[in-house]
Write an enzyme that holds these catalytic residues in place. Sequence first.
Site, mmCIF file in Angstrom:
data_model
loop_
_atom_site.group_PDB
_atom_site.id
_atom_site.type_symbol
_atom_site.label_atom_id
_atom_site.label_comp_id
_atom_site.label_asym_id
_atom_site.label_seq_id
_atom_site.Cartn_x
_atom_site.Cartn_y
_atom_site.Cartn_z
ATOM 1 N N ASP A 69 -11.247 0.695 -1.088
ATOM 2 C CA ASP A 69 -11.481 2.107 -0.790
ATOM 3 C C ASP A 69 -12.546 2.732 -1.692
ATOM 4 O O ASP A 69 -12.969 3.860 -1.457
ATOM 5 C CB ASP A 69 -10.183 2.911 -0.934
ATOM 6 C CG ASP A 69 -9.242 2.713 0.252
ATOM 7 O OD1 ASP A 69 -9.727 2.413 1.344
ATOM 8 O OD2 ASP A 69 -8.022 2.867 0.065
ATOM 9 N N GLU A 100 0.674 -0.516 -5.044
ATOM 10 C CA GLU A 100 -0.498 0.364 -4.986
ATOM 11 C C GLU A 100 0.016 1.757 -5.336
ATOM 12 O O GLU A 100 0.652 2.420 -4.519
ATOM 13 C CB GLU A 100 -1.130 0.314 -3.591
ATOM 14 C CG GLU A 100 -2.470 1.067 -3.502
ATOM 15 C CD GLU A 100 -2.310 2.552 -3.294
ATOM 16 O OE1 GLU A 100 -2.794 3.328 -4.154
ATOM 17 O OE2 GLU A 100 -1.688 2.960 -2.297
ATOM 18 N N ASP A 102 0.834 -1.184 0.000
ATOM 19 C CA ASP A 102 0.000 0.000 0.000
ATOM 20 C C ASP A 102 0.883 1.253 0.000
ATOM 21 O O ASP A 102 1.949 1.267 0.611
ATOM 22 C CB ASP A 102 -0.899 -0.015 1.240
ATOM 23 C CG ASP A 102 -2.017 0.993 1.165
ATOM 24 O OD1 ASP A 102 -2.817 0.912 0.226
ATOM 25 O OD2 ASP A 102 -2.090 1.862 2.052
#
Length: 505
Positions: A399, A347, A294
């Site tokens: 998300d 990401e 991430d």
Amino acid sequence: MRESGILCPIFSLASRFGIGCLSKEAYSFIDFLYESGQGYWQILPVGPTGYGNSPYQPFSAFAGNPYFISPESLIEEGLLTWDECNNMYWGNNEEKVDYGALYENRQNLLLMAFSRFKERKGLESQEYKDFIEKEGYWLEDYCLFRAIKLNNNGASWETWDAPLKKRDKKALEKASAELKDMLDLFRFQQYKFTEQWNKLKAYASEKNVKIIGDIPFYVSMDSADVWAHPEVFQMDKDLQPKVVAGCPPDAFSSTGQLWGNPIYDWKALKKDEYSWWIKRIERSYELYDVVRIDHFHGFAEYYAIPYGDKNAANGTQNKGPATDFFKILKEKTGDFITEDGPKIIAEDLGTVTKENQALLEETQIPGMKILQYAFTSWDSIYMPYKHIKNCVVYTGTHDNMPTRAWLDCINDGERDYLRRYLNSMNSDYGALTWDMIRECYRSVANLCIIPIQDYLVKSHESRINIPGGSEGNWEWRLKPGFLSHELASSIRMLTETYGRIPQSK
């Protein structure tokens, strides 16, 4: 190699015990993936969660979440009984995780299991001793951190008495002796989590399904990592962070975003060849087949905000370790791309900079393309015709809104643009959701990942996370029986049509 997979967090699996866990439902989900022709199962971080329940703010970058330990497996071992499990209150909504009920009752259940494990002299077993020795780098610090924290009514380590806060050797030895039973309890939890996880991962491998894990770039300030390894972070002599993480001001926020995570001291890390980060990746490779990192952009550059500032306006942009880190990581852990596919996924959303693009190109680590982002701009980098093979395409992520909900929220112009591009006249938003899924499968991207909610055409009620929101996140769960053979057959047809069936081992 073209393949596809499904995004579904562990906690979102169906379960009679209040939260998805490493129980028979996890094995059934792997069976569903196999039946659907899917080669990957993407999950969210599995670390132990604290206040707010976010998997991206765990108490440890190495440990597993004890909520995911399967009570069923403990019953099979004779460490619990069905009556003990069924008599616990796990919440009254089978589609939502009740973290309050878990907090009150899961620890009590694990304490019962631990007591019986200890009575049977499990602490003396060779398997248990081998686990403690193998994971010693992080395990002892984590267990002591959790024990002291529990003994201090959950208070952050920043508020502990100075000798414990600053890890005075005599204070730590004294705490270890006084809190021995608690330490053993937390060791037991990690032992059982790892034991159950390894069995599940082996089953997935038998079914030719690879697991994509997810690790946050930053760690929580109130974590075993920062307490045990302050040298890894930019901290002062009083163990307060000098700077904290966030995002600079932009068109969406004139004061930026203040995340508050401590920032790595990359100069200090470089001196010992990034050993903390290397060990973190190695632990992740033990748990997963592929690691999604991430906020990958943090390796290229990071935004540092003076500690104590009320917003992010006065931060500064700084260079990260970039290719130097990945050169060492590759030397220590091997190639990032193998004949079986990627080992790391970046990401890279919302951070399209020259520095980030250069790092992706240099490392050849695949980035992400989100189809929902493609049709809200006339020249988006996420448009399918701009995809490359070495990337991973999604309808949306944890998300984002589920695609059915997103179709409700975009404007008429964007919806018409989407229909023209997809050559779809579907006015039914359920059918249009499947058109979006099909477009992902059609992409040249080597890997296609679809959230399970999109296959089920679920809407707002199934959203996993609203970034910046504090309530209702990380709660949605599958209802039992939702994953039908008919759905698996429909997914498999797509997978075969677009050449994404995994190759047999």
